[in-house]
Design a protein around this motif. Structure first.
Motif, PDB file in Angstrom:
ATOM      1  N   UNK C 159       5.456   1.693  71.434  1.00  0.00           N
ATOM      2  CA  UNK C 159       4.470   1.763  72.505  1.00  0.00           C
ATOM      3  C   UNK C 159       3.090   1.346  72.010  1.00  0.00           C
ATOM      4  N   UNK C 160       2.758   1.805  70.812  1.00  0.00           N
ATOM      5  CA  UNK C 160       1.475   1.396  70.240  1.00  0.00           C
ATOM      6  C   UNK C 160       1.448  -0.129  70.111  1.00  0.00           C
ATOM      7  N   UNK C 161       2.572  -0.669  69.656  1.00  0.00           N
ATOM      8  CA  UNK C 161       2.646  -2.124  69.503  1.00  0.00           C
ATOM      9  C   UNK C 161       2.466  -2.820  70.842  1.00  0.00           C
ATOM     10  N   UNK C 162       3.060  -2.237  71.891  1.00  0.00           N
ATOM     11  CA  UNK C 162       2.916  -2.839  73.216  1.00  0.00           C
ATOM     12  C   UNK C 162       1.466  -2.750  73.675  1.00  0.00           C
ATOM     13  N   UNK C 163       0.850  -1.604  73.400  1.00  0.00           N
ATOM     14  CA  UNK C 163      -0.567  -1.475  73.747  1.00  0.00           C
ATOM     15  C   UNK C 163      -1.380  -2.541  73.042  1.00  0.00           C
ATOM     16  N   UNK C 164      -1.064  -2.768  71.761  1.00  0.00           N
ATOM     17  CA  UNK C 164      -1.769  -3.816  71.015  1.00  0.00           C
ATOM     18  C   UNK C 164      -1.543  -5.168  71.671  1.00  0.00           C
ATOM     19  N   UNK C 165      -0.325  -5.386  72.116  1.00  0.00           N
ATOM     20  CA  UNK C 165      -0.014  -6.672  72.744  1.00  0.00           C
ATOM     21  C   UNK C 165      -0.782  -6.854  74.048  1.00  0.00           C
ATOM     22  N   UNK C 166      -1.110  -5.765  74.693  1.00  0.00           N
ATOM     23  CA  UNK C 166      -1.768  -5.838  75.996  1.00  0.00           C
ATOM     24  C   UNK C 166      -3.292  -5.919  75.934  1.00  0.00           C
ATOM     25  N   UNK C 167      -3.852  -5.428  74.865  1.00  0.00           N
ATOM     26  CA  UNK C 167      -5.282  -5.085  74.868  1.00  0.00           C
ATOM     27  C   UNK C 167      -6.196  -6.279  75.139  1.00  0.00           C
ATOM     28  N   UNK C 168      -5.736  -7.502  74.834  1.00  0.00           N
ATOM     29  CA  UNK C 168      -6.608  -8.653  75.122  1.00  0.00           C
ATOM     30  C   UNK C 168      -6.269  -9.297  76.456  1.00  0.00           C
ATOM     31  N   UNK C 169      -5.437  -8.622  77.219  1.00  0.00           N
ATOM     32  CA  UNK C 169      -5.042  -9.139  78.532  1.00  0.00           C
ATOM     33  C   UNK C 169      -4.498 -10.567  78.434  1.00  0.00           C
ATOM     34  N   UNK C 170      -3.453 -10.753  77.671  1.00  0.00           N
ATOM     35  CA  UNK C 170      -2.925 -12.107  77.466  1.00  0.00           C
ATOM     36  C   UNK C 170      -2.122 -12.583  78.679  1.00  0.00           C
ATOM     37  N   UNK C 171      -1.946 -13.924  78.773  1.00  0.00           N
ATOM     38  CA  UNK C 171      -1.107 -14.463  79.829  1.00  0.00           C
ATOM     39  C   UNK C 171       0.357 -14.212  79.515  1.00  0.00           C
ATOM     40  N   UNK C 172       0.679 -14.288  78.221  1.00  0.00           N
ATOM     41  CA  UNK C 172       2.070 -14.330  77.820  1.00  0.00           C
ATOM     42  C   UNK C 172       2.353 -13.209  76.822  1.00  0.00           C
ATOM     43  N   UNK C 173       3.476 -12.525  77.042  1.00  0.00           N
ATOM     44  CA  UNK C 173       3.902 -11.528  76.052  1.00  0.00           C
ATOM     45  C   UNK C 173       5.247 -11.970  75.505  1.00  0.00           C
ATOM     46  N   UNK C 174       5.339 -12.076  74.153  1.00  0.00           N
ATOM     47  CA  UNK C 174       6.624 -12.411  73.543  1.00  0.00           C
ATOM     48  C   UNK C 174       7.142 -11.188  72.808  1.00  0.00           C
ATOM     49  N   UNK C 175       8.425 -10.927  73.005  1.00  0.00           N
ATOM     50  CA  UNK C 175       9.025  -9.754  72.374  1.00  0.00           C
ATOM     51  C   UNK C 175      10.293 -10.186  71.641  1.00  0.00           C
ATOM     52  N   UNK C 176      10.356  -9.917  70.345  1.00  0.00           N
ATOM     53  CA  UNK C 176      11.521 -10.295  69.534  1.00  0.00           C
ATOM     54  C   UNK C 176      12.328  -9.042  69.216  1.00  0.00           C
ATOM     55  N   UNK C 177      13.438  -8.878  69.909  1.00  0.00           N
ATOM     56  CA  UNK C 177      14.304  -7.696  69.756  1.00  0.00           C
ATOM     57  C   UNK C 177      13.502  -6.404  69.827  1.00  0.00           C
ATOM     58  N   UNK C 178      12.773  -6.165  70.893  1.00  0.00           N
ATOM     59  CA  UNK C 178      11.877  -5.006  70.921  1.00  0.00           C
ATOM     60  C   UNK C 178      12.598  -3.664  70.843  1.00  0.00           C
ATOM     61  N   UNK C 179      13.879  -3.635  71.235  1.00  0.00           N
ATOM     62  CA  UNK C 179      14.579  -2.358  71.194  1.00  0.00           C
ATOM     63  C   UNK C 179      15.596  -2.313  70.066  1.00  0.00           C
ATOM     64  N   UNK C 180      15.584  -3.298  69.203  1.00  0.00           N
ATOM     65  CA  UNK C 180      16.594  -3.410  68.151  1.00  0.00           C
ATOM     66  C   UNK C 180      16.652  -2.216  67.226  1.00  0.00           C
ATOM     67  N   UNK C 181      15.531  -1.515  67.029  1.00  0.00           N
ATOM     68  CA  UNK C 181      15.515  -0.416  66.074  1.00  0.00           C
ATOM     69  C   UNK C 181      15.411   0.942  66.761  1.00  0.00           C
ATOM     70  N   UNK C 182      15.668   0.997  68.044  1.00  0.00           N
ATOM     71  CA  UNK C 182      15.466   2.244  68.782  1.00  0.00           C
ATOM     72  C   UNK C 182      16.786   2.824  69.287  1.00  0.00           C
ATOM     73  N   UNK C 183      16.754   4.139  69.495  1.00  0.00           N
ATOM     74  CA  UNK C 183      17.947   4.771  70.091  1.00  0.00           C
ATOM     75  C   UNK C 183      17.988   4.461  71.584  1.00  0.00           C
ATOM     76  N   UNK C 184      19.087   4.799  72.195  1.00  0.00           N
ATOM     77  CA  UNK C 184      19.344   4.478  73.603  1.00  0.00           C
ATOM     78  C   UNK C 184      18.203   4.884  74.513  1.00  0.00           C
ATOM     79  N   UNK C 185      17.742   6.123  74.338  1.00  0.00           N
ATOM     80  CA  UNK C 185      16.758   6.674  75.277  1.00  0.00           C
ATOM     81  C   UNK C 185      15.405   5.982  75.126  1.00  0.00           C
TER      82      UNK C 185
END
Lengths: 389, 387, 236
Positions: C159-185
């Motif tokens: 989530x912190x990483x997503x916040x970082x991705x958002x903070x400059x209000x970019x046009x484009x967000x790229x995510x490389x396996x964003x859930x690859x290291x997380x549990x189901x929930x």
């Protein structure tokens, strides 16, 4: 106990080449300094001690540390030469040389810097009493003439001291008729001439010392006692070797203390370097360690493997440092001996003993540096190690 | 703003691996300390020469310092224009209890002290000294080392002048500057000469060196030439030179050793540079993914290089500062241990500057290659790396 | 926050993109002639087997790698024609990154991590703080600003990483396996957050994933196979 194969340690070292090289490099510098100090000490020892012979004795004025400060008058010198323990040469004359030494200032060939050089007036048997000194070039000076011979390092370093050149001191000119090779001993730093010519030139009424050959080395004690008890003179006798060792004691001690202090300080730096490297190695291979232990290798085997890595780095450092230090053998050091005030040239001497000592020192550094990290590797809990991989 | 962020980030990075950073700082401390000590030793070697005056002239036998000159030279030297005092000094070179208790002893004429204004002597003490022909004046540091007090009898074992010589301490001198040698021992030249006349008559009326003060320093060369001219072609030809030249002559003779010590002081810097380079190389490599992320986010390669450099400099400067701070007390301890061998052993300001420069240099050079690599590794490759 | 480009217009345009890598002495072609568009406001998932080049494609779109040939334009800018420095500037302003392993700076707090991209702007300290607080609130971590990544769970770090991705209000967000290291929930939480960003804030998102269930959260899925694009499948 199954030990982890040597190749494991070796391969890991070559996998991290930069780190291994830097760590070994720092250690090699320390090894170099240590080896240089030991070699300098050995060279100085050779220059001073090899200067003396076991069956020669030096007689000087009591209480004077060096010939420079000593004075032995003609009467005393005659008594010394006639002692029964003194060996007789061909023709039945005692093998004794009444000598006078003086310091003169000579100027270096390259920069013209002045330095004190010892001039030794010797008696007719002076050269014979010192068989370790050979004539390398030219011929011996003629008695009664103004000829002199120069030691090899003096001839090389100072203006006017080479074969055929002329020196000016004591108000006269002296021609260099030959160059001596004294095998690296102190005589390579001296100029020899006829004592009877040099005495008046320096306006000296008395000799500095008398050098005698003992018929038997054991005869020394009796002669020493007799001469020193004689109330007419204040003289003392020393074996030639002892005399020269005493002369350089100050300089040798200085080199030793300074050198060893430096080595200890430097080795702290090298050991720290090794520790940093080995801690990092352990930290980055936590998973491997866990795996090895899971496979059945005991703690001691793991500790051993990391210690071996550290020791291997140290061994490389030791060899490299030694190779660098051995290059020093081409250099001669020329400095003033504090005690005798005269110029002394000596070189770096590498002996097998030094090689062994230096390598052991390097291995010791590797051991000390690698010990704690290796112990950490050994103490790891298998499960925690595997999980953190 | 960016600089502040870099420094903050670098400082925190430096404390990440406390063991590794701690060890590296320790190594820096040892290296900078050793370097400072060695440079101070070199400085101490030159101390006598640096303190020497340009208005004092030393006249000695031109053949060798070991040979004396006749006493009657003094009048002839005095006759030369431009001199204030002409004093006598003989090197005594005796042993106090053991050979290792080395300190300089001189038999001097009374006007010697007029030529050495840097020796501060209490008037009353000076008067007592003048009255007692066996009196001696010792330096403060020498007195402290061996516990000499006013009124004490001190016996020296002569070597050049054999026999036992007993003196009474009548004055203790202090140095005017911190760099003045306070380890010297002076007594009356007349006393020496009297005794020599009795014990070894032939050696009487001989002077070791004449120490003169010149009125005008620019006149030095002329005065020196004139003095030497007086004695050319005589039994003992002279050589006159400024005190500084005289002292430098001594230093030059042990030049090899001094050079060696200086060289070695830089070897220790190289050793620590290797250690730091190793630390930074490992550290930077472990952070490859982080640096790549920063570059992906839009930070320039120089920003990333700056991070590496700042971290290296932080460690180097902290270690350097501690090393510099420790140099003073350690030098103090060393000076005490060495006693009177080095009369002056002070840490010079320029030594501290050199230490600082070395710390900076080590920090910069150690980070050079790792910083370059961090800046140049392509983002994609950096993101992929798993250390 | 500034208004996003008009929905429906192509934000990303690729034509004839090729990319290969050198492996030892050989050249291995990873992408061979990729051409497609991504519309503004789209949420696209890229799927494919390992080695298919999906991450490579993502890297090209994000501007952290260059194609060997072909045209790549984002919001009208030809990325191939830009210098490294310009690309860096462009990324700082127009792209937000989300990585599989979060890629946060361990020594910085959550606040400072999110603030990082803003250091490249001219905003004052106060303005930066406002932006950071805003986006951290948006991802639900307003109360965790002073924590370091080591003190946060995997989901929180992302989530912190997503916040970082958002903070400059970019046009484009790229995510490389964003859930690859997380549990189901946690994975579900993150994916729903991404959907919210896309639907309610109009962010264009390109996500690489090998998890079909993650791909279901996107508008459409494209499959890559041996460097070539197969069809685009719209999600119901």
């Amino acid at each position: 106990m199954r030990a982890i194969p040597l190749s494991y340690s070796l391969r890991n070292l070559s996998a991290r080449r930069m780190t291994t090289a830097l760590t070994a490099g720092g250690m090699a510098l320390v090894v170099f300094v240590f080896a240089a100090v030991l070699m300098l000490d050995a060279g100085l020892h050779q220059a001073m001690v090899d200067t003396g012979a076991d069956d020669n004795a030096v007689i000087i004025r009591r209480g004077s540390e060096t010939e420079m400060q000593s004075g032995v008058d003609r009467a005393a010198a005659a008594v010394v030469a006639s002692q029964p323990e003194v060996a007789l040469g061909p023709g039945g004359l005692p093998l004794a040389s009444k000598e006078t030494v003086v310091l003169i200032a000579l100027f270096t060939r390259d920069e013209g810097k002045p330095s004190n050089v010892m001039v030794r007036g010797i008696g007719p048997y002076g050269a014979e009493l010192r068989p370790q000194v050979r004539l390398a070039k030219g011929r011996m000076f003629r008695s009664g003439s103004n000829e002199v011979v120069a030691g090899a390092s003096i001839a090389k370093k100072f203006r006017g001291a080479g074969l055929g050149e002329t020196l000016r001191f004591g108000g006269r000119e002296w021609v260099v008729s030959g160059v001596l090779d004294a095998g690296g001993s102190g005589f390579d730093s001296e100029i020899w001439g006829d004592a009877d010519q040099l005495l008046p030139a320096f306006r000296r009424p008395v000799y500095s010392s008398v050098l005698v050959r003992l018929a038997q080395p054991e005869g020394f004690a009796a002669m020493k006692e007799r001469l020193e008890r004689d109330p007419r003179f204040t003289i003392e006798a020393k074996r030639e070797r002892q005399y020269y060792t005493d002369q350089s004691a100050g300089l040798a001690k200085f080199i030793n203390i300074l050198g060893l202090t430096l080595t200890v300080i430097f080795s702290i730096g090298a050991v720290i370097g090794a520790m940093i490297t080995m801690y990092a190695a352990v930290a980055s291979r936590t998973g491997e360690i866990g795996t090895l232990r899971a496979l059945g290798f005991r703690r001691r085997a793991v500790m051993g493997a990391f210690l071996v890595e550290s020791l291997l780095i140290a061994l490389v450092a030791g060899v490299v440092g030694l190779v660098l230090a051995s290059g020093l053998q081409w250099m001669t050091v020329s400095t003033m001996n504090f005690q005798s005030f005269a110029e002394l040239a000596f070189s770096f001497r590498l002996t097998p003993g030094i090689v062994v000592e230096v390598l052991l020192f390097a291995l010791a550094m590797g051991f000390v540096g690698g010990f704690l990290p290796a112990a950490r590797a050994a103490r790891m809990d298998i499960v925690a190690a595997l999980r953190s991989a | 703003m960016i600089l502040g962020a870099v420094l903050r980030h670098a400082l925190r990075n430096a404390t990440r691996h406390r063991l590794r950073s701690g060890l590296t700082v320790l190594g820096m401390v040892v290296a900078i300390l050793a370097y400072g000590l060695l440079q101070t030793v070199v400085g101490a070697w030159y101390a006598n020469a640096n303190n020497a005056s340009d208005t004092r002239l030393i006249t000695r036998n031109s053949i060798s310092l070991v040979f004396p000159m006749p006493l009657n030279y003094r009048q002839k030297i005095r006759a030369v224009e431009g001199l204030n005092q002409v004093s006598l000094a003989n090197w005594f070179g005796a042993i106090y209890k053991e050979p290792k208790n080395f300190f300089a002893q001189f038999a001097v004429s009374d006007d010697y002290f007029a030529i050495y204004p840097e020796f501060i002597i209490d008037e009353d003490q000076m008067r007592d000294y003048r009255r007692d022909r066996r009196g001696c004046i010792v330096g403060r540091k020498l007195a402290n080392t061996y516990g000499f007090k006013i009124g004490d009898a001190v016996t020296l074992k002569g070597t050049i002048f054999p026999g036992d010589w007993t003196f009474v301490v009548r004055a203790i001198y202090d140095g005017r500057k911190e760099s003045t040698d306070e380890t010297q021992f002076f007594f009356h030249w007349d006393f020496l000469n009297e005794t020599v006349k009795q014990r070894y008559a032939r050696r009487a009326d001989q002077v070791g060196v004449f120490v003169s003060s010149v009125r005008d320093p620019d006149d030095m060369a002329r005065v020196a030439l004139e003095i030497d001219g007086q004695f050319r072609n005589s039994a003992a030809e002279t050589l006159s030179e400024t005190e500084k030249a005289f002292q430098l002559g001594f230093v030059a003779m042990t030049g090899a050793i001094v050079t060696a010590v200086e060289l070695v002081s830089y070897v220790v810097i190289f050793i620590i540079m290797a250690v730091m380079a190793n630390t930074m190389a490992m550290t930077a490599r472990e952070r490859t993914a982080e640096y790549a992320t920063l570059k992906a986010l839009g930070f320039s390669p120089s920003f990333v290089a700056g991070l590496v450099l700042a971290e290296s400099l932080t460690i180097a400067l902290i270690g350097g500062a501690i090393g510099i701070a420790l140099t003073y007390p350690v030098a103090q301890g060393f000076a005490q241990a060495v006693g009177t061998l080095f009369p002056v052993f002070r840490v010079a300001p320029h030594t501290v500057l050199l230490q600082l420069a070395c710390a900076l240099l080590v920090g910069l050079l150690a980070a050079w290659l790792p910083a370059r690599r961090a800046a140049r590794v392509p983002i994609v490759e950096g993101l992929r790396s798993v250390v | 926050m500034s208004p996003s480009p008009l929905p429906g217009t192509p934000l990303v345009h690729l034509a004839g993109i090729t990319k290969s890598y050198r492996r030892g002495a050989q050249r291995v072609a990873v992408l061979s002639g990729i051409s497609f568009d991504i519309a503004a406001g789209e949420f696209l998932a890229l799927m494919g087997p390992s080695g298919s080049g999906k991450s490579t494609l993502l890297n090209l779109i994000a501007g952290i790698d260059r194609p060997d040939s072909g045209l790549l334009a984002v919001a009208g800018n030809d990325l191939g024609a830009m210098s490294e420095a310009d690309l860096a500037d462009w990324r700082a302003r127009h792209v937000g990154f989300i990585f599989q392993f979060y890629n946060l700076m361990p020594v910085l707090t959550a606040f400072e991590n999110v603030e990082l991209p803003l250091l490249l702007t001219h905003l004052s300290r106060r303005e930066r703080a406002e932006h950071v607080a805003f986006v951290l609130d948006m991802v639900g971590l307003g109360d965790r600003m002073e924590h370091r990544p080591g003190e946060l769970s995997g989901g929180q770090q992302q989530r912190v990483a997503i916040a970082r991705a958002l903070v400059t209000d970019p046009d484009l967000i790229v995510a490389d396996e964003p859930t690859g290291d997380l549990d189901r929930e946690s994975a579900e939480d993150i994916l729903r957050l991404l959907q919210h960003l896309n639907r309610d804030l109009g962010k264009t998102i390109v996500m690489v994933t090998h998890d079909a269930r993650a791909a279901e959260h996107a508008h459409a899925v494209m499959h890559l196979e041996k460097g070539e694009l197969s069809a685009r499948v719209d999600n119901p």
